[in-house]
Write a protein that holds these residues in place. Sequence first.
Motif, PDB file in Angstrom:
ATOM      1  N   ASP A 115     -21.680  54.197  21.538  1.00 16.95           N
ATOM      2  CA  ASP A 115     -21.262  55.435  22.217  1.00 16.95           C
ATOM      3  C   ASP A 115     -20.604  55.165  23.565  1.00 16.95           C
ATOM      4  O   ASP A 115     -20.432  56.066  24.368  1.00 16.95           O
ATOM      5  N   LYS A 116     -20.183  53.935  23.788  1.00 14.72           N
ATOM      6  CA  LYS A 116     -19.624  53.548  25.084  1.00 14.72           C
ATOM      7  C   LYS A 116     -18.104  53.415  25.065  1.00 14.72           C
ATOM      8  O   LYS A 116     -17.497  53.029  26.057  1.00 14.72           O
ATOM      9  N   VAL A 117     -17.486  53.697  23.913  1.00 12.09           N
ATOM     10  CA  VAL A 117     -16.035  53.590  23.799  1.00 12.09           C
ATOM     11  C   VAL A 117     -15.450  54.854  23.188  1.00 12.09           C
ATOM     12  O   VAL A 117     -16.088  55.523  22.389  1.00 12.09           O
ATOM     13  N   GLU A 118     -14.245  55.138  23.608  1.00 15.25           N
ATOM     14  CA  GLU A 118     -13.452  56.213  23.020  1.00 15.25           C
ATOM     15  C   GLU A 118     -12.203  55.540  22.453  1.00 15.25           C
ATOM     16  O   GLU A 118     -11.471  54.876  23.186  1.00 15.25           O
ATOM     17  N   VAL A 119     -11.989  55.680  21.154  1.00 12.28           N
ATOM     18  CA  VAL A 119     -10.913  54.968  20.480  1.00 12.28           C
ATOM     19  C   VAL A 119      -9.859  55.937  19.968  1.00 12.28           C
ATOM     20  O   VAL A 119     -10.201  56.977  19.401  1.00 12.28           O
ATOM     21  N   SER A 120      -8.596  55.586  20.169  1.00  8.22           N
ATOM     22  CA  SER A 120      -7.508  56.366  19.577  1.00  8.22           C
ATOM     23  C   SER A 120      -6.543  55.408  18.891  1.00  8.22           C
ATOM     24  O   SER A 120      -6.364  54.267  19.318  1.00  8.22           O
ATOM     25  N   VAL A 121      -5.952  55.873  17.814  1.00 14.03           N
ATOM     26  CA  VAL A 121      -5.000  55.091  17.034  1.00 14.03           C
ATOM     27  C   VAL A 121      -3.617  55.689  17.252  1.00 14.03           C
ATOM     28  O   VAL A 121      -3.433  56.899  17.111  1.00 14.03           O
ATOM     29  N   LYS A 122      -2.669  54.831  17.610  1.00 12.54           N
ATOM     30  CA  LYS A 122      -1.314  55.308  17.916  1.00 12.54           C
ATOM     31  C   LYS A 122      -0.278  54.337  17.361  1.00 12.54           C
ATOM     32  O   LYS A 122      -0.598  53.204  17.026  1.00 12.54           O
ATOM     33  N   GLY A 123       0.949  54.781  17.331  1.00  6.11           N
ATOM     34  CA  GLY A 123       2.061  53.883  17.041  1.00  6.11           C
ATOM     35  C   GLY A 123       2.229  52.908  18.194  1.00  6.11           C
ATOM     36  O   GLY A 123       1.729  53.146  19.299  1.00  6.11           O
ATOM     37  N   ASP A 124       2.941  51.828  17.954  1.00 11.60           N
ATOM     38  CA  ASP A 124       3.070  50.772  18.970  1.00 11.60           C
ATOM     39  C   ASP A 124       3.609  51.261  20.310  1.00 11.60           C
ATOM     40  O   ASP A 124       3.045  50.956  21.358  1.00 11.60           O
ATOM     41  N   LEU A 125       4.690  51.984  20.288  1.00  8.75           N
ATOM     42  CA  LEU A 125       5.289  52.457  21.535  1.00  8.75           C
ATOM     43  C   LEU A 125       4.354  53.429  22.248  1.00  8.75           C
ATOM     44  O   LEU A 125       4.139  53.319  23.465  1.00  8.75           O
ATOM     45  N   GLU A 126       3.783  54.344  21.514  1.00 10.54           N
ATOM     46  CA  GLU A 126       2.867  55.323  22.098  1.00 10.54           C
ATOM     47  C   GLU A 126       1.620  54.632  22.675  1.00 10.54           C
ATOM     48  O   GLU A 126       1.148  54.984  23.761  1.00 10.54           O
ATOM     49  N   ALA A 127       1.121  53.635  21.978  1.00 13.71           N
ATOM     50  CA  ALA A 127      -0.053  52.894  22.461  1.00 13.71           C
ATOM     51  C   ALA A 127       0.282  52.123  23.738  1.00 13.71           C
ATOM     52  O   ALA A 127      -0.491  52.120  24.700  1.00 13.71           O
ATOM     53  N   GLU A 172      -9.048  50.466  10.253  1.00 20.90           N
ATOM     54  CA  GLU A 172     -10.160  49.521  10.136  1.00 20.90           C
ATOM     55  C   GLU A 172     -10.519  48.908  11.485  1.00 20.90           C
ATOM     56  O   GLU A 172     -11.690  48.745  11.813  1.00 20.90           O
ATOM     57  N   VAL A 173      -9.502  48.577  12.278  1.00 20.16           N
ATOM     58  CA  VAL A 173      -9.750  48.031  13.618  1.00 20.16           C
ATOM     59  C   VAL A 173     -10.462  49.076  14.473  1.00 20.16           C
ATOM     60  O   VAL A 173     -11.447  48.776  15.161  1.00 20.16           O
ATOM     61  N   ALA A 174      -9.998  50.314  14.424  1.00 21.69           N
ATOM     62  CA  ALA A 174     -10.638  51.392  15.195  1.00 21.69           C
ATOM     63  C   ALA A 174     -12.091  51.574  14.781  1.00 21.69           C
ATOM     64  O   ALA A 174     -12.971  51.737  15.635  1.00 21.69           O
ATOM     65  N   GLN A 175     -12.367  51.507  13.488  1.00 22.66           N
ATOM     66  CA  GLN A 175     -13.741  51.659  13.003  1.00 22.66           C
ATOM     67  C   GLN A 175     -14.633  50.526  13.500  1.00 22.66           C
ATOM     68  O   GLN A 175     -15.787  50.759  13.878  1.00 22.66           O
ATOM     69  N   LEU A 176     -14.112  49.309  13.526  1.00 26.41           N
ATOM     70  CA  LEU A 176     -14.885  48.176  14.052  1.00 26.41           C
ATOM     71  C   LEU A 176     -15.176  48.354  15.541  1.00 26.41           C
ATOM     72  O   LEU A 176     -16.287  48.067  15.998  1.00 26.41           O
ATOM     73  N   ILE A 177     -14.189  48.806  16.291  1.00 27.22           N
ATOM     74  CA  ILE A 177     -14.393  49.032  17.723  1.00 27.22           C
ATOM     75  C   ILE A 177     -15.470  50.092  17.936  1.00 27.22           C
ATOM     76  O   ILE A 177     -16.380  49.906  18.752  1.00 27.22           O
ATOM     77  N   GLU A 178     -15.385  51.185  17.199  1.00 32.35           N
ATOM     78  CA  GLU A 178     -16.389  52.254  17.324  1.00 32.35           C
ATOM     79  C   GLU A 178     -17.777  51.747  16.947  1.00 32.35           C
ATOM     80  O   GLU A 178     -18.760  52.046  17.623  1.00 32.35           O
ATOM     81  N   LYS A 179     -17.859  50.981  15.874  1.00 27.88           N
ATOM     82  CA  LYS A 179     -19.150  50.451  15.415  1.00 27.88           C
ATOM     83  C   LYS A 179     -19.791  49.563  16.483  1.00 27.88           C
ATOM     84  O   LYS A 179     -20.975  49.706  16.796  1.00 27.88           O
ATOM     85  N   HIS A 180     -19.016  48.658  17.046  1.00 28.82           N
ATOM     86  CA  HIS A 180     -19.574  47.698  18.006  1.00 28.82           C
ATOM     87  C   HIS A 180     -19.625  48.245  19.426  1.00 28.82           C
ATOM     88  O   HIS A 180     -20.384  47.736  20.250  1.00 28.82           O
ATOM     89  N   GLY A 181     -18.864  49.274  19.692  1.00 31.99           N
ATOM     90  CA  GLY A 181     -18.882  49.886  21.016  1.00 31.99           C
ATOM     91  C   GLY A 181     -19.905  50.996  21.138  1.00 31.99           C
ATOM     92  O   GLY A 181     -20.144  51.508  22.222  1.00 31.99           O
TER      93      GLY A 181
END
Length: 122
Positions: free
Chosen positions: A25-37, A14-23
């Motif tokens: 075509d100016k953002v590239e979003v990836s979802v990761k585990g905490d350590l990987e992020a 849901e957070v990634a979708q909000l970032i994509e919506k408000h960003g």
Amino acid sequence: MLKIVVGGQIDKKEVAQLIEKHGEDKVEVSVKGDLEAAMAMKNGQADYYFGACNTGGGGALAMVIAMLGRPNCSTVSMPGNIMNEDKIREEVQSGKKAFGFTAQHKETVVPVIVDELLKLNQ
């Protein structure tokens, strides 16, 4: 293009979708585990980090604080306490790279952070 990684304990999609919506075509979003992020931030593979949890600072930011240091991170909301828009924008302008918040505040804080990041990185 801003590279944003989403970590934290809950509502990552849901957070990634909000970032994509408000960003747009100016953002590239990836979802990761905490350590990987956190490692993506440390290694320069991502420009900014967003994370949600129930407290806004614990599970949302713990790993990225360990990797980047507390001065690079900001808890913009906690249960019953959300930064006002001007203060959130100040946190972005001050150079913070990682933002933690409670999941129930995501629809309020994510648009403000993304908007300020886009202004800052034009």
